[in-house]
Enzyme design. Structure first.
Site, PDB file in Angstrom:
ATOM      1  CG  ASP A  67      -0.285  -0.393   2.507  1.00 46.63           C
ATOM      2  OD1 ASP A  67       0.951  -0.365   2.567  1.00 46.63           O
ATOM      3  OD2 ASP A  67      -0.996  -0.727   3.455  1.00 46.63           O
ATOM      4  CG  ASN A  70      -8.764  -1.149  12.220  1.00 43.35           C
ATOM      5  OD1 ASN A  70      -7.825  -1.767  11.719  1.00 43.35           O
ATOM      6  ND2 ASN A  70      -9.320  -0.109  11.654  1.00 43.35           N
ATOM      7  CG  HIS A 118      -5.815  -1.869   8.932  1.00 42.37           C
ATOM      8  ND1 HIS A 118      -5.917  -0.781   9.764  1.00 42.37           N
ATOM      9  CD2 HIS A 118      -4.514  -1.908   8.549  1.00 42.37           C
ATOM     10  CE1 HIS A 118      -4.744  -0.203   9.882  1.00 42.37           C
ATOM     11  NE2 HIS A 118      -3.861  -0.871   9.155  1.00 42.37           N
ATOM     12  CD  GLU A 141      -8.652   1.135   7.769  1.00 44.05           C
ATOM     13  OE1 GLU A 141      -8.764   0.310   8.703  1.00 44.05           O
ATOM     14  OE2 GLU A 141      -7.984   2.168   7.859  1.00 44.05           O
TER      15      GLU A 141
END
Ligand code: GLP
Length: 242
Positions: free
Chosen positions: A67, A138, A140, A145
C-alpha cells in the site's frame, strides 16, 4: 495455520526473517509481497544483516508493496516508498526495477488506472510467492479496513479514524497525514502461496484474537486469513496473552 509465539519482538523478527530467507534460497527469483509499519522493521533489519554477511542474494527477487498513502510524493519521508528505501531497498542488492509500490503521486480520481496497472504488474510477475503482513489494531491488513464487504482488486480507500490516529504520530504535523491510500486487495494477498503475519505488542491483542478465534468477519479483515492454506502467524507474548 501455524502459530509461533515468541518471547520478544526481536525473536519474532528473527523467526520471520528465517522463513523469508528460506523462501529466497529455495527460489532465488521469488516474488515477495511486503508491508510497511513498525512491525516489519526488525525483519528488514535481519534480512539486511544476512545480506551484508553474504548469506542472502536479492538480485533476482521481485517485490510488491501492499500500500501507499494518497496523495503523497515518493520523496516525502512519510511515504511508504521512502520507508522501503530506508529499511530494505537501499540496504540489499534488490534491482530497482524489481521493486514495486503503488504510486501515491496522483489525485484520487486517477487512482483506478494506477490500481489496474498495479494488479497487472503482479499478475505479469506470476503472482506472489510469499506475502508478509503486519496487522492494524482494528484488524486491517494492508489498508483493507473493517467494512461490510472487502475488495479483491487493488483499490483506493478512505482511512478510518482508528488508522489515522495510529499512523498520524509518525507525521511531523499529524494533520498532514493523507486521508486516502491505495491498497492491495484480498485478491493478491490471498493469491500468495504463503502468508506470514506478524502481530507484536499489547495493541494487537484484539486483532490477533480475531485471527485465532473460530470466526471470520469483514469487521476484522485479518480474521479471513485463517482460510488461507499456508498461513504462519508469528506473535510475541504481549500480543498473545489475553
Ligand atoms: C499500516 C499499514 C499496514 C500495517 C499496519 C500496522 O496502516 N498500512 O500494512 O500492517 O499499519 O502498522 P504497525 O506495524 O506500525 O503497527
Amino acid at each position: 495455520m501455524q502459530l509461533i509465539v515468541c518471547k520478544t519482538a526481536d525473536e519474532a523478527a528473527l523467526r520471520a526473517a528465517a522463513l523469508i530467507a528460506e523462501q529466497i534460497r529455495s527460489k532465488p527469483d521469488s516474488v515477495l509481497g511486503l508491508p510497511t509499519g513498525s512491525t516489519p522493521i526488525g525483519v528488514y533489519s535481519k534480512l539486511s544483516s544476512m545480506y551484508a554477511a553474504g548469506e542472502l542474494d536479492f538480485s533476482r527477487i521481485v517485490t510488491f508493496n501492499l500500500d501507499e498513502y494518497l496523495p503523497i510524493a515518493q520523496s516525502d519521508p512519510n511515504s511508504y516508498c521512502a520507508f522501503m528505501h530506508r529499511h530494505l531497498w537501499d540496504k540489499v542488492n534488490l534491482a530497482p526495477e524489481n521493486t514495486h509500490i503503488p504510486c501515491g503521486e496522483i489525485e484520487i480520481e486517477d487512482a483506478e488506472d494506477e490500481c489496474r496497472r498495479y494488479d497487472a504488474a503482479i499478475k505479469q510477475a506470476g503472482g506472489l510467492d510469499l506475502q508478509l503482513l503486519g496487522v492494524g489494531r482494528n484488524g486491517h491488513i494492508g489498508f483493507n479496513e473493517p467494512n461490510d464487504f472487502l475488495q479483491l482488486p487493488t483499490h483506493a480507500v478512505t482511512l478510518t479514524e482508528s488508522t489515522l490516529e495510529a499512523n498520524s504520530p509518525l507525521f511531523e504535523n499529524p494533520d498532514d497525514i493523507p486521508r486516502h491510500a491505495i491498497s492491495a486487495g484480498l485478491g493478491s494477498i490471498f493469491g500468495a502461496k504463503k502468508i506470514i503475519l506478524i502481530a507484536l505488542g499489547k495493541d494487537k491483542k484484539a486483532a490477533l484474537s480475531a485471527i485465532l478465534n473460530n470466526t471470520v468477519t469483514t469487521d476484522a479483515p485479518a480474521s479471513l486469513l485463517k482460510l488461507h492454506p499456508d498461513l504462519t502467524v508469528i506473535c510475541d507474548t504481549d500480543a498473545y496473552e489475553q
